[in-house]
Design a protein around this motif. Structure first.
Motif, short mmCIF file in Angstrom:
data_model
loop_
_atom_site.label_atom_id
_atom_site.label_comp_id
_atom_site.label_asym_id
_atom_site.label_seq_id
_atom_site.Cartn_x
_atom_site.Cartn_y
_atom_site.Cartn_z
N ILE A 1 106.87 -7.95 71.80
CA ILE A 1 106.12 -8.23 73.20
C ILE A 1 105.08 -9.42 72.85
N GLY A 2 104.66 -10.09 73.90
CA GLY A 2 103.68 -11.28 73.64
C GLY A 2 104.22 -12.33 72.66
N GLY A 3 103.59 -12.58 71.73
CA GLY A 3 104.01 -13.71 70.73
C GLY A 3 105.21 -13.11 69.73
N SER A 4 105.43 -11.78 70.12
CA SER A 4 106.48 -11.35 69.07
C SER A 4 107.93 -11.21 70.04
N SER B 1 110.04 -6.60 65.80
CA SER B 1 109.01 -7.77 65.53
C SER B 1 107.55 -7.48 66.28
N SER B 2 106.90 -7.44 65.07
CA SER B 2 105.53 -7.14 65.47
C SER B 2 104.44 -7.34 64.36
N LYS B 3 103.61 -8.05 64.73
CA LYS B 3 102.76 -8.77 63.62
C LYS B 3 101.96 -7.58 63.07
N THR B 4 101.52 -6.58 64.02
CA THR B 4 100.65 -5.61 63.68
C THR B 4 101.56 -4.19 63.37
N PHE B 5 102.61 -4.10 63.61
CA PHE B 5 103.49 -3.25 63.73
C PHE B 5 102.83 -1.83 64.63
N GLY B 6 101.63 -2.15 65.44
CA GLY B 6 101.04 -1.01 65.90
C GLY B 6 101.16 -1.05 67.38
N THR B 7 101.76 -1.87 67.88
CA THR B 7 101.82 -2.32 69.40
C THR B 7 102.61 -1.12 70.08
N LEU B 8 102.13 -0.53 71.04
CA LEU B 8 102.73 0.51 71.92
C LEU B 8 104.01 0.22 72.39
N GLY C 1 98.57 -16.83 64.20
CA GLY C 1 98.55 -15.90 65.39
C GLY C 1 99.78 -15.86 66.11
N GLY C 2 99.92 -14.41 66.79
CA GLY C 2 101.10 -13.89 67.53
C GLY C 2 101.73 -15.18 68.17
N ARG C 3 100.78 -15.72 69.17
CA ARG C 3 101.44 -16.72 70.23
C ARG C 3 101.53 -18.07 69.38
N TYR C 4 101.49 -18.19 68.07
CA TYR C 4 101.75 -19.40 67.44
C TYR C 4 102.64 -19.09 66.35
N GLN D 1 102.04 -20.08 79.00
CA GLN D 1 101.21 -19.04 79.80
C GLN D 1 100.49 -18.11 78.56
N GLN D 2 101.36 -17.42 77.65
CA GLN D 2 100.38 -16.92 76.40
C GLN D 2 99.85 -17.71 75.83
N LEU D 3 100.56 -18.73 75.35
CA LEU D 3 99.97 -19.82 74.47
C LEU D 3 98.45 -20.27 74.82
N MET E 1 96.81 -19.56 77.85
CA MET E 1 95.80 -18.76 78.70
C MET E 1 95.39 -17.72 77.59
N GLU E 2 96.14 -16.94 76.63
CA GLU E 2 95.34 -16.23 75.81
C GLU E 2 94.51 -16.88 74.80
N SER E 3 94.69 -18.03 74.65
CA SER E 3 93.91 -18.84 73.69
C SER E 3 92.62 -19.29 74.27
N ASP F 1 91.65 -15.92 69.12
CA ASP F 1 91.31 -14.55 69.18
C ASP F 1 91.84 -14.08 70.24
N GLN F 2 91.78 -12.88 70.77
CA GLN F 2 92.22 -12.25 72.16
C GLN F 2 91.70 -11.04 72.43
N TRP F 3 90.30 -10.87 72.35
CA TRP F 3 89.57 -9.48 72.49
C TRP F 3 89.81 -8.97 73.98
N GLY G 1 92.30 -2.58 77.83
CA GLY G 1 93.16 -2.10 78.66
C GLY G 1 94.24 -1.20 77.72
N LYS G 2 94.40 -1.69 76.56
CA LYS G 2 95.34 -1.05 75.72
C LYS G 2 94.79 0.37 75.62
N VAL G 3 93.13 0.47 75.34
CA VAL G 3 92.84 1.75 74.66
C VAL G 3 92.72 2.83 75.83
O1 LIG Z 1 103.11 -8.72 67.19
P1 LIG Z 1 102.18 -7.65 67.87
O2 LIG Z 1 101.32 -7.17 66.77
O3 LIG Z 1 103.26 -6.55 68.09
O4 LIG Z 1 101.32 -8.06 69.15
C1 LIG Z 1 102.16 -8.46 70.29
C2 LIG Z 1 101.05 -9.02 71.33
O5 LIG Z 1 100.18 -8.08 71.63
C3 LIG Z 1 98.89 -8.29 71.73
O6 LIG Z 1 98.24 -7.57 72.47
C4 LIG Z 1 98.45 -9.55 71.85
O7 LIG Z 1 97.66 -9.80 73.16
C5 LIG Z 1 99.24 -10.84 71.71
O8 LIG Z 1 98.68 -11.70 71.16
C6 LIG Z 1 100.19 -10.20 70.71
O9 LIG Z 1 101.17 -11.54 70.50
#
Ligand SMILES: O=P(O)(O)OC[C@H]1O[C@H](O)[C@H](O)[C@@H](O)[C@@H]1O
Length: 548
Positions: free
Chosen positions: A152-155, A204-211, A266-269, A348-350, A352-354, A501-503, A508-510
């Motif tokens: 999702i998002g950048g992934s 695909s997930s940079k963090t592999f923690g995305t719900l 960064g995810g969007r990059y 939009q992500q590239l 507006m999130e930036s 960053d994208q604090w 909303g996630k929490v």
């Molecule tokens: O690749 P991930 O770690 O799953 O993240 C997926 C996306 O979720 C996050 O909430 C960020 O807002 C995005 O910048 C990111 O691309």
């Protein structure tokens, strides 16, 4: 950090704006017809015509002076050399390293970044080659026919956009599908009708923690195991792209089948690194490398071209001009290419999130409007929907028109013209009508009844960039994406913000996680974050047949 709006360069632009704001593009062209030839710039294969902007040569001089004053030159050097310019996360920003040629040199903290990048690219190429050739088979020995990217998002947006853009180059009979939304309709719809024996899932997930991604990945794994009747099938049908090997292993994916990247992307990059694996499988490693070379061409242009001939600088500063001096809120991007249907969503992500930030990198409040609101649809569809507002509405909407000279395949019926020429004629007609409009006198002279004349007046003076490209290829797609990446960078520099960053997405996630028990508990929940949300929780529970 100095207040950019207190500088002489900003004041000069404000004064210049007062003098220029009442001038019409008709006048500017009448006074200086040569601007059509002069106000163009080229980078790689991209040709930019910015003559239909509400600018003069003086505006450009003042805008580039502001970029200088904001320290853009040093910032470019800092980014390309791997300085930790993402200050709130204390990270380097090195997506440009993802497309450095093999022979380039870049060391960051003693680490050979180029070698790392190419090691991953080589592993991706090897894997993609095996999937494409049929050497990599599914659990039952059949070749892969469909790749499902779950992210999702950048992934998601990058590979989804690029796969659509380049699907004419998908030459191995493998198609890609993309799952992103946590709405179960997404994963269910994408998997429907697929043959699990011939499906490869890339999580695909940079963090592999995305719900969303983990929920969709679990759903896809359950689907696969259920259909193939064996847990062992997972290792032949699931691979991962991530920076987090531990979580990949914990999910049950063999880290031997994991493709990595780094916290300085960064995810969007990230779509030009391992996140682009689905695209590479579809179009092949050679085409993927052509795309990387396209990115690199624009990187080099951005790094070395003088500001007055530098596409990202020109377009980025034009965005600053309209955002901060004309008060424009939004920016339309209108690709005249069906293949670029996902490009606005990607941008939009590239963008507006930036750059959607209210504090500067130093933590102080911003001093000017930031973050253009990007939106758009491919031409000509938009023409029959929202262009009315572009032409005659009360708002100023600067727009980028993107067109291609050669179609991948044209359709000509009878004596023609071909459909692609019709498409291009529409692009050119729109930018001309937006710029020059049509006056009441011209409309009356056509015999229009007086009462109707005001309705038909086309005010014009609506600014556009036209980007013409020879054709949509892996290389030109890479050039276009890099162009917008660097536009974001230019604007973030002027506004003094951390574009990496994208604090703002975290709270909303929490809160969503906290609300799950309120929706699902057997007993009515004791509390909710606020009275409105409490009432909505009650209504939802009622309709779900749960205790209220
Ligand atoms: O690749 P991930 O770690 O799953 O993240 C997926 C996306 O979720 C996050 O909430 C960020 O807002 C995005 O910048 C990111 O691309």
């Amino acid at each position: 950090m100095a207040d950019i709006t207190e500088t002489a360069e900003w004041s000069a632009l404000a004064e210049h704006h007062t003098a220029l704001a009442g001038r019409h593009l008709r006048e500017l062209f009448a006074e200086d017809p040569g601007r059509a030839g002069r106000m163009t710039a080229d980078a790689g294969d991209l040709h930019l015509d910015y003559s239909k902007h509400r600018v003069t040569g003086e505006t450009l001089r003042l805008l580039t002076a502001l970029a200088e004053r904001a320290g853009l030159r040093d910032r470019i050097t800092a980014m390309f050399s791997g300085e930790r310019i993402n200050v709130s996360e204390d990270r380097a920003v090195l997506h440009t390293a993802l497309r450095l040629p093999r022979e380039a040199e870049l060391r960051v903290d003693g680490q050979d970044v180029v070698a790392d990048v190419h090691a991953v690219l080589d592993r991706m190429a090897d894997f993609a080659g095996r999937v494409r050739s049929g050497e990599w088979t599914g659990f039952t020995g059949k070749p892969i026919r469909t790749v499902v990217n779950i992210g999702i998002g950048g992934s998601d947006l990058g590979p989804a956009m690029a796969y659509e853009a380049l699907r004419d180059y998908a030459d191995a009979g493998i198609t890609c599908r993309f799952v992103s939304n946590i709405d179960p309709a997404d994963v269910t719809g994408v998997l429907a009708g697929l043959d699990p024996e011939q499906t490869l899932v890339i999580v695909s997930s940079k963090t592999f923690g995305t719900l969303e991604t983990l929920a969709n990945a679990r759903a896809a794994r359950a689907w696969l195991v259920d259909r193939l009747g064996d847990e062992k099938a997972v290792s032949r049908h699931f691979v991962a792209v991530s920076t987090n090997a531990e979580r990949v292993a914990a999910f049950g994916i063999d880290t031997g089948n994991m493709f990595g990247f780094w916290d300085w992307v960064g995810g969007r990059y990230s779509m030009d690194g391992a996140i682009g694996l689905s695209l590479m499988i579809a179009i092949g490693a050679d085409r993927f490398r052509e795309m990387l070379a396209g990115f690199h061409t624009l990187d080099e242009h951005f790094r070395t071209a003088p500001f007055e001939a530098n596409l990202p600088v020109l377009m980025g500063m034009l965005g600053v001009w309209y955002t901060d001096f004309f008060g424009a809120q939004t920016h339309a991007v209108l690709p005249y290419s069906q293949r670029l249907s996902r490009f606005p969503a990607y941008l939009q992500q590239l963008t507006m999130e930036s750059n959607g930030k209210s504090v500067r990198a130093d933590g102080a409040p911003v001093v000017a409007q930031t973050g253009e609101i990007f939106w758009g649809e491919p031409g000509t569809n938009g023409q029959h929907a929202f262009y009315q507002l572009l032409h005659q509405g009360t708002r100023l909407v600067p727009a980028d028109f993107i067109g291609f000279a050669e179609p991948f395949e044209d359709v000509v019926t009878g004596d023609g013209p071909g459909m692609h020429d019709l498409l291009t004629a529409n692009l050119l007609a729109q930018t001309s009508a937006l710029a020059f409009g049509k006056t009441a006198e011209e409309i009356a002279a056509e015999g229009t009844p007086a009462g109707i004349v005001p309705h038909k007046v086309m005010p014009g003076n609506r600014p556009t960039s036209t980007i013409l490209v020879p054709r949509l290829t892996p290389s030109t797609l890479g050039q276009l994406i890099a162009l917008y990446e660097h536009i974001v960078f230019v604007q973030g520099t002027v506004w003094g913000i951390d574009s990496f960053d994208q604090w703002g997405v975290e709270l909303g996630k929490v809160m969503a996680q906290d609300l799950v028990p309120a929706l699902t508990s057997a007993e009515p929940p004791a509390d909710a974050p606020d009275p409105s949300t409490a009432a909505l929780v009650r209504r939802y529970r009622e309709w779900r047949g749960r205790a209220v």
